[in-house]
Design a protein around this motif. Structure first.
Motif, mmCIF file in Angstrom:
data_model
loop_
_atom_site.group_PDB
_atom_site.id
_atom_site.type_symbol
_atom_site.label_atom_id
_atom_site.label_comp_id
_atom_site.label_asym_id
_atom_site.label_seq_id
_atom_site.Cartn_x
_atom_site.Cartn_y
_atom_site.Cartn_z
ATOM 1 N N VAL A 1 2.150 4.469 0.461
ATOM 2 C CA VAL A 1 2.376 5.566 -0.483
ATOM 3 C C VAL A 1 1.030 6.160 -0.897
ATOM 4 C CG1 VAL A 1 3.367 6.246 -2.708
ATOM 5 C CG2 VAL A 1 4.459 4.431 -1.353
ATOM 6 N N TRP A 2 0.972 7.491 -0.932
ATOM 7 C CA TRP A 2 -0.208 8.203 -1.402
ATOM 8 C C TRP A 2 0.173 9.130 -2.552
ATOM 9 C CZ3 TRP A 2 0.836 7.100 3.604
ATOM 10 C CH2 TRP A 2 -0.175 6.519 4.393
ATOM 11 N N ASP A 3 -0.693 9.204 -3.573
ATOM 12 C CA ASP A 3 -0.605 10.270 -4.570
ATOM 13 C C ASP A 3 -1.240 11.521 -3.983
ATOM 14 O OD1 ASP A 3 0.652 8.819 -6.509
ATOM 15 O OD2 ASP A 3 -1.161 8.408 -7.692
ATOM 16 N N LEU A 4 -0.629 12.668 -4.244
ATOM 17 C CA LEU A 4 -1.115 13.922 -3.684
ATOM 18 C C LEU A 4 -1.328 14.951 -4.785
ATOM 19 C CD1 LEU A 4 1.343 14.243 -0.653
ATOM 20 C CD2 LEU A 4 -0.930 13.188 -0.669
ATOM 21 N N ASP A 5 -2.191 15.901 -4.511
ATOM 22 C CA ASP A 5 -2.411 17.031 -5.415
ATOM 23 C C ASP A 5 -1.076 17.738 -5.628
ATOM 24 O OD1 ASP A 5 -3.067 19.332 -6.744
ATOM 25 O OD2 ASP A 5 -4.602 19.979 -5.311
ATOM 26 N N HIS A 6 -0.619 17.756 -6.866
ATOM 27 C CA HIS A 6 0.693 18.322 -7.177
ATOM 28 C C HIS A 6 0.758 19.810 -6.889
ATOM 29 C CE1 HIS A 6 4.081 19.688 -9.726
ATOM 30 N NE2 HIS A 6 4.586 18.491 -9.479
ATOM 31 N N ASP A 7 -0.360 20.494 -6.955
ATOM 32 C CA ASP A 7 -0.363 21.946 -6.775
ATOM 33 C C ASP A 7 -0.367 22.365 -5.308
ATOM 34 O OD1 ASP A 7 -0.374 22.398 -9.516
ATOM 35 O OD2 ASP A 7 -2.572 22.292 -9.618
ATOM 36 N N ALA A 8 -0.641 21.430 -4.402
ATOM 37 C CA ALA A 8 -0.677 21.768 -2.971
ATOM 38 C C ALA A 8 0.734 21.846 -2.410
ATOM 39 C CB ALA A 8 -1.489 20.733 -2.209
ATOM 40 N N HIS A 9 0.980 22.826 -1.551
ATOM 41 C CA HIS A 9 2.285 22.971 -0.900
ATOM 42 C C HIS A 9 2.478 21.831 0.098
ATOM 43 C CE1 HIS A 9 5.405 24.723 1.720
ATOM 44 N NE2 HIS A 9 5.774 25.376 0.630
ATOM 45 N N LEU B 1 3.365 11.060 -0.927
ATOM 46 C CA LEU B 1 3.783 10.925 0.462
ATOM 47 C C LEU B 1 4.204 9.484 0.660
ATOM 48 C CD1 LEU B 1 4.057 11.916 3.422
ATOM 49 C CD2 LEU B 1 1.722 11.076 3.777
ATOM 50 N N ARG B 2 5.410 9.289 1.150
ATOM 51 C CA ARG B 2 5.911 7.956 1.471
ATOM 52 C C ARG B 2 6.207 7.953 2.968
ATOM 53 N NH1 ARG B 2 10.135 8.298 -3.568
ATOM 54 N NH2 ARG B 2 8.634 7.901 -5.239
ATOM 55 N N TRP B 3 5.700 6.942 3.660
ATOM 56 C CA TRP B 3 5.806 6.948 5.122
ATOM 57 C C TRP B 3 6.269 5.579 5.591
ATOM 58 C CZ3 TRP B 3 1.298 8.996 8.697
ATOM 59 C CH2 TRP B 3 1.793 9.179 9.998
ATOM 60 N N VAL B 4 7.523 5.458 5.987
ATOM 61 C CA VAL B 4 8.056 4.202 6.516
ATOM 62 C C VAL B 4 7.449 3.981 7.899
ATOM 63 C CG1 VAL B 4 10.112 2.862 7.037
ATOM 64 C CG2 VAL B 4 10.231 4.685 5.315
ATOM 65 N N ARG B 5 6.763 2.856 8.056
ATOM 66 C CA ARG B 5 6.069 2.588 9.312
ATOM 67 C C ARG B 5 6.857 1.599 10.175
ATOM 68 N NH1 ARG B 5 2.677 6.099 11.026
ATOM 69 N NH2 ARG B 5 2.222 4.443 12.526
ATOM 70 N N PRO B 6 6.798 1.756 11.501
ATOM 71 C CA PRO B 6 7.584 0.888 12.378
ATOM 72 C C PRO B 6 6.895 -0.405 12.773
ATOM 73 C CG PRO B 6 6.544 2.611 13.678
ATOM 74 C CD PRO B 6 6.188 2.884 12.229
ATOM 75 N N GLU B 7 5.581 -0.542 12.477
ATOM 76 C CA GLU B 7 4.833 -1.688 12.972
ATOM 77 C C GLU B 7 5.168 -2.975 12.223
ATOM 78 O OE1 GLU B 7 2.734 2.095 13.641
ATOM 79 O OE2 GLU B 7 3.274 1.089 11.764
ATOM 80 N N GLU B 8 4.851 -4.099 12.857
ATOM 81 C CA GLU B 8 4.929 -5.379 12.169
ATOM 82 C C GLU B 8 3.911 -5.371 11.022
ATOM 83 O OE1 GLU B 8 7.110 -7.772 12.587
ATOM 84 O OE2 GLU B 8 8.058 -6.632 14.211
ATOM 85 N N GLU B 9 4.261 -6.002 9.909
ATOM 86 C CA GLU B 9 3.434 -5.894 8.713
ATOM 87 C C GLU B 9 2.009 -6.387 8.936
ATOM 88 O OE1 GLU B 9 3.281 -7.701 4.204
ATOM 89 O OE2 GLU B 9 5.236 -7.099 5.014
ATOM 90 N N ALA B 10 1.822 -7.512 9.622
ATOM 91 C CA ALA B 10 0.480 -8.050 9.821
ATOM 92 C C ALA B 10 -0.390 -7.068 10.589
ATOM 93 C CB ALA B 10 0.548 -9.387 10.550
ATOM 94 N N ASP B 11 0.176 -6.449 11.623
ATOM 95 C CA ASP B 11 -0.581 -5.477 12.422
ATOM 96 C C ASP B 11 -0.940 -4.253 11.592
ATOM 97 O OD1 ASP B 11 -0.298 -7.183 14.590
ATOM 98 O OD2 ASP B 11 1.483 -6.148 15.340
ATOM 99 N N LEU B 12 0.031 -3.766 10.810
ATOM 100 C CA LEU B 12 -0.220 -2.580 10.000
ATOM 101 C C LEU B 12 -1.252 -2.871 8.916
ATOM 102 C CD1 LEU B 12 0.422 0.333 9.248
ATOM 103 C CD2 LEU B 12 2.354 -0.500 7.891
ATOM 104 N N MET B 13 -1.160 -4.035 8.276
ATOM 105 C CA MET B 13 -2.106 -4.363 7.222
ATOM 106 C C MET B 13 -3.527 -4.459 7.767
ATOM 107 S SD MET B 13 -0.572 -4.419 4.370
ATOM 108 C CE MET B 13 -1.803 -5.234 3.375
#
Length: 319
Positions: free
Chosen positions: A267-275, A222-234
């Motif tokens: 980015v997260w690694d996910l169970d490959h077998d899950a839909h 899962l890749r998720w582009v976030r809109p927040e400023e980096e310092a706030d998100l971190m």
């Protein structure tokens, strides 16, 4: 090839370097291009053509989606609305990648395809997109723009296209390249077949802007582009990490993040077998936890600061 005797009308001219007299701009004044830099460090410099605009889509409602389409979504498209469009305005479609990674092309009916993932580009992707679109608006049907020139002035994407969220359609192949069934034996069809063999299955997650599941072969992500400023998100990610809430649940693992065009992409690694649909509820739940963490105002604890340092160590930047 068909021809046209009149050019299509483009959008109103924006305020940028092309509309200003560079000699009248003080070297220490803000550059008229809107980059936020002083003129002498931007379009007043000797290497202006090579300047990197860190956030080419800054301020646009579709910023996170534009980054996703540019960097990691294999095959997707979205309609665009030209500012000042009328009944004579051609249909415009933004695509991830076009045949031969072209910057733009016009179809036989005059409609336009605009490509995000191109062969070459300047330091300002927003201006590149605008230049390709302006070319297409003036080009005859069945024309192809392979690459964009190295212009350092001119309109940017937001000067031509309405600022609104994108209605993304994710495709599992590149069949949308073909205009008609008659193209089945064409060069486009040949290019399509090659592209289809390399495509990675991709899905949007829960309709969330910038969030995409992708099957990378041995793993799913899962890749998720976030809109927040980096310092706030971190800081928010550090709070969740210290609380053991950084993953998306069983079968998932937070692996890090990358920077792309001024935004952070966890980015997260996910169970490959899950839909892919099985990750919608966990992703929405994580989004709610993240919003709560973003709203927190108290200083980070020692444990949270250590977690933030660890998260920082798993970052890199895309150029």
């Amino acid at each position: 090839m068909a021809s046209k005797t009149s050019k299509r009308s483009a959008a109103p001219v924006s305020t940028d370097v092309s509309a200003a007299n560079p000699e009248a701009v003080s070297p220490r004044s803000p550059c008229p291009c809107g980059s936020g830099r002083r003129f002498k460090a931007c379009h007043g410099s000797a290497d202006a053509a090579n300047l990197i605009v860190a956030r080419p889509f800054e301020g646009l409602a579709a910023e996170t989606e534009l980054i996703a389409l540019r960097e990691f979504v294999p095959s997707a498209s979205a309609p665009l609305t030209l500012i000042g469009a009328d009944v004579n305005t051609p249909k415009i479609t933004l695509g991830t990648v076009l045949p031969a990674a072209a910057a733009a092309l016009t179809r036989s009916d005059g409609s336009i395809l605009l490509g995000m993932q191109v062969q070459t580009h300047t330091g300002d992707l927003s201006r590149d997109l605008a230049a390709a679109l302006e070319w297409a608006l003036a080009a005859p049907p069945s024309s192809v723009l392979s690459v964009v020139g190295r212009a350092t002035v001119g309109k940017r994407f937001g000067d031509l296209v309405l600022d609104e969220p994108l209605e993304i359609t994710v495709h599992q192949d590149f069949g949308w390249w073909l205009e008609t069934e008659a193209e089945a034996g064409s060069e486009v069809a040949t290019s399509l077949e090659r592209a289809n063999t390399a495509i990675m299955p991709t899905e949007r997650i829960a309709g969330l802007a910038g969030a995409y599941w992708v099957d990378a072969g041995e793993k799913a992500h899962l890749r998720w582009v976030r809109p927040e400023e980096e310092a706030d998100l971190m800081a928010a990610l550090a709070r969740l990490s210290a609380a053991g809430e950084l993953d998306l649940g069983e079968g998932s693992r937070y692996v890090g993040s990358f920077r792309a065009h001024g935004r952070l992409v966890p980015v997260w690694d996910l169970d490959h077998d899950a839909h892919p649909s099985e990750w919608e509820a966990p992703t929405l739940a994580f989004g709610a936890r993240l919003d709560e963490a973003l709203a927190a105002t108290e200083p980070l604890t020692a444990a949270q600061r250590r977690a933030r340092d660890g998260i920082f160590g798993r970052q890199f930047t895309l150029r």
